[in-house]
Design an enzyme around this catalytic site. Sequence first.
Site, mmCIF file in Angstrom:
data_model
loop_
_atom_site.group_PDB
_atom_site.id
_atom_site.type_symbol
_atom_site.label_atom_id
_atom_site.label_comp_id
_atom_site.label_asym_id
_atom_site.label_seq_id
_atom_site.Cartn_x
_atom_site.Cartn_y
_atom_site.Cartn_z
ATOM 1 N N ALA A 126 48.453 6.261 -24.059
ATOM 2 C CA ALA A 126 48.859 5.891 -25.420
ATOM 3 C C ALA A 126 47.827 5.004 -26.113
ATOM 4 O O ALA A 126 47.672 5.064 -27.332
ATOM 5 C CB ALA A 126 50.217 5.192 -25.368
ATOM 6 N N ARG A 179 52.151 8.211 -25.471
ATOM 7 C CA ARG A 179 51.434 9.285 -24.782
ATOM 8 C C ARG A 179 52.293 10.548 -24.730
ATOM 9 O O ARG A 179 51.829 11.647 -24.942
ATOM 10 C CB ARG A 179 51.106 8.844 -23.347
ATOM 11 C CG ARG A 179 50.261 9.850 -22.616
ATOM 12 C CD ARG A 179 50.354 9.670 -21.117
ATOM 13 N NE ARG A 179 51.667 10.044 -20.613
ATOM 14 C CZ ARG A 179 52.001 10.058 -19.335
ATOM 15 N NH1 ARG A 179 51.131 9.675 -18.420
ATOM 16 N NH2 ARG A 179 53.210 10.423 -18.951
ATOM 17 N N GLY A 180 53.590 10.378 -24.436
ATOM 18 C CA GLY A 180 54.475 11.528 -24.270
ATOM 19 C C GLY A 180 54.474 12.013 -22.838
ATOM 20 O O GLY A 180 53.806 11.457 -21.964
ATOM 21 N N GLU A 239 67.489 4.100 -33.453
ATOM 22 C CA GLU A 239 66.641 5.274 -33.164
ATOM 23 C C GLU A 239 67.478 6.547 -33.257
ATOM 24 O O GLU A 239 68.574 6.622 -32.715
ATOM 25 C CB GLU A 239 66.055 5.134 -31.756
ATOM 26 C CG GLU A 239 65.153 6.303 -31.385
ATOM 27 C CD GLU A 239 64.398 6.054 -30.086
ATOM 28 O OE1 GLU A 239 63.780 4.989 -29.936
ATOM 29 O OE2 GLU A 239 64.446 6.945 -29.222
ATOM 30 N N LYS A 275 74.776 9.115 -32.899
ATOM 31 C CA LYS A 275 76.214 8.833 -32.994
ATOM 32 C C LYS A 275 76.381 7.582 -33.851
ATOM 33 O O LYS A 275 75.634 6.619 -33.666
ATOM 34 C CB LYS A 275 76.813 8.601 -31.612
ATOM 35 C CG LYS A 275 76.774 9.857 -30.747
ATOM 36 C CD LYS A 275 77.452 9.612 -29.430
ATOM 37 C CE LYS A 275 77.239 10.743 -28.455
ATOM 38 N NZ LYS A 275 77.700 12.053 -28.902
HETATM 39 P P1 FAD Z 1 51.288 5.078 -21.621
HETATM 40 O O1 FAD Z 1 51.431 3.734 -22.172
HETATM 41 O O2 FAD Z 1 49.989 5.785 -21.837
HETATM 42 O O3 FAD Z 1 51.585 5.000 -20.053
HETATM 43 C C1 FAD Z 1 51.801 6.182 -19.294
HETATM 44 C C2 FAD Z 1 51.469 5.900 -17.829
HETATM 45 O O4 FAD Z 1 50.065 5.728 -17.696
HETATM 46 C C3 FAD Z 1 52.114 4.619 -17.277
HETATM 47 O O5 FAD Z 1 52.478 4.861 -15.944
HETATM 48 C C4 FAD Z 1 50.966 3.591 -17.335
HETATM 49 O O6 FAD Z 1 51.095 2.574 -16.358
HETATM 50 C C5 FAD Z 1 49.762 4.489 -17.068
HETATM 51 N N1 FAD Z 1 48.536 3.978 -17.685
HETATM 52 C C6 FAD Z 1 48.373 3.519 -18.945
HETATM 53 N N2 FAD Z 1 47.098 3.147 -19.150
HETATM 54 C C7 FAD Z 1 46.434 3.385 -17.988
HETATM 55 C C8 FAD Z 1 45.075 3.210 -17.561
HETATM 56 N N3 FAD Z 1 44.150 2.724 -18.380
HETATM 57 N N4 FAD Z 1 44.754 3.591 -16.294
HETATM 58 C C9 FAD Z 1 45.673 4.104 -15.449
HETATM 59 N N5 FAD Z 1 46.972 4.289 -15.812
HETATM 60 C C10 FAD Z 1 47.331 3.924 -17.045
HETATM 61 N N6 FAD Z 1 58.719 10.560 -25.640
HETATM 62 C C11 FAD Z 1 58.637 11.560 -26.541
HETATM 63 O O7 FAD Z 1 58.235 12.683 -26.172
HETATM 64 N N7 FAD Z 1 58.991 11.387 -27.847
HETATM 65 C C12 FAD Z 1 59.429 10.182 -28.327
HETATM 66 O O8 FAD Z 1 59.733 10.058 -29.504
HETATM 67 C C13 FAD Z 1 59.548 9.098 -27.401
HETATM 68 N N8 FAD Z 1 59.967 7.881 -27.808
HETATM 69 C C14 FAD Z 1 60.023 6.843 -26.904
HETATM 70 C C15 FAD Z 1 60.446 5.579 -27.355
HETATM 71 C C16 FAD Z 1 60.536 4.512 -26.461
HETATM 72 C C17 FAD Z 1 61.002 3.162 -26.965
HETATM 73 C C18 FAD Z 1 60.187 4.698 -25.093
HETATM 74 C C19 FAD Z 1 60.310 3.571 -24.120
HETATM 75 C C20 FAD Z 1 59.767 5.950 -24.649
HETATM 76 C C21 FAD Z 1 59.663 7.033 -25.533
HETATM 77 N N9 FAD Z 1 59.225 8.296 -25.132
HETATM 78 C C22 FAD Z 1 59.159 9.331 -26.035
HETATM 79 C C23 FAD Z 1 58.899 8.551 -23.723
HETATM 80 C C24 FAD Z 1 57.383 8.401 -23.409
HETATM 81 O O9 FAD Z 1 56.646 9.382 -24.103
HETATM 82 C C25 FAD Z 1 57.205 8.570 -21.899
HETATM 83 O O10 FAD Z 1 57.817 7.498 -21.228
HETATM 84 C C26 FAD Z 1 55.782 8.786 -21.401
HETATM 85 O O11 FAD Z 1 55.871 9.169 -20.025
HETATM 86 C C27 FAD Z 1 54.867 7.570 -21.472
HETATM 87 O O12 FAD Z 1 54.471 7.297 -22.740
HETATM 88 P P2 FAD Z 1 53.711 5.890 -23.063
HETATM 89 O O13 FAD Z 1 53.338 5.930 -24.464
HETATM 90 O O14 FAD Z 1 54.524 4.769 -22.579
HETATM 91 O O15 FAD Z 1 52.419 6.079 -22.121
#
Ligand code: FAD
Length: 288
Positions: free
Chosen positions: A128, A108-109, A18, A275
């Site tokens: 997300a 989701r971000g 990444e 890096k």
């Molecule tokens: P989700 O899967 O939507 O979850 C977010 C929160 O909502 C969680 O607490 C979940 O339990 C809760 N939730 C989900 N569905 C429901 C529901 N139906 N009802 C109630 N609660 C619910 N961020 C960036 O800005 N740019 C990037 O490029 C980036 N890359 C990443 C790559 C990886 C491998 C990881 C692990 C994270 C990355 N992130 C990035 C960070 C990520 O955007 C954040 O962790 C963000 O807070 C959550 O995104 P998510 O897609 O996991 O959200």
Amino acid sequence: MKIIEFYKLTDDPVLSLEIFPPQASYPIESLFHTIEELRDLEPDFISVTYGAGGSTRDRTVEIASSIKKDFGIETLAHLTCMAHSRQEVDHILETLWDRGIRNIMALRGDPPADAESLEMIQREYHYAWELIEEARKKADFGIAAAAYPEGHLECQKNSDDIIHLKQKVDAGVDVLISQLFFDNRKFFDFIDRSLQVGINCPIVPGIMPVLNAKQIKRMISLSGASITSELLKLLDKYGDLPEEMEKAGIEYASRQVEDLLTNGVPGIHMYTMNKSRQIKEIAKNAGL
Ligand code: FAD
């Protein structure tokens, strides 16, 4: 090619790297130089993050498409939906597809730094899984999503978080990539819990090496990853000795990767932090 094919095609562990786009004021060529160096590792694919602040967002598309076109390496473009309208997401997905990008990491971000709380943003997306559904409808993308071995920071109960993860997978995820962690036992426990709720897609561990003492505090506060006593000892011993700390961090990550591979993970996703030398050393030590 969809990245899921890598996990299906071979029993060898899939290596993914990444990278993040540099700020607009920073020459993009230096990143291309890093990619050139990382190419020696023969990664199966390289993922490119999507800037939370917005300034580097256009660069994600540019870099991802160059990785594929100029470097001949498959690519996974990250995309976050929280601060976008549905119309904007539709346009971005179209641009990605037109530029030949076939895999997206659907996220989701987090709220932009200037938003005081999630509620203050005019939001068309809340989770997300909504983006995953949209991307599925839009085109034949390969779709990855994020998984949190120690639970997502906003979710009070890990048992709820895993149900939400299952919902996300059911919306159309091919591969899950994990948040960083330092304790492999947490990851293995998470795999067991995922299987129990019926998550059957590959779950790939994400590894971020600790290369300096300052970085670790930020890593822990952003990810919620728990620190092991072994890593604490290293920090105590080498916290004020940058060169020794980096060496110890590389060794720690190498052992982590080796142990994960021994336990049959489908692949390793390395958070490179742009890096190359250190990442190559870890891969070599771990026999990747
Ligand atoms: P989700 O899967 O939507 O979850 C977010 C929160 O909502 C969680 O607490 C979940 O339990 C809760 N939730 C989900 N569905 C429901 C529901 N139906 N009802 C109630 N609660 C619910 N961020 C960036 O800005 N740019 C990037 O490029 C980036 N890359 C990443 C790559 C990886 C491998 C990881 C692990 C994270 C990355 N992130 C990035 C960070 C990520 O955007 C954040 O962790 C963000 O807070 C959550 O995104 P998510 O897609 O996991 O959200």
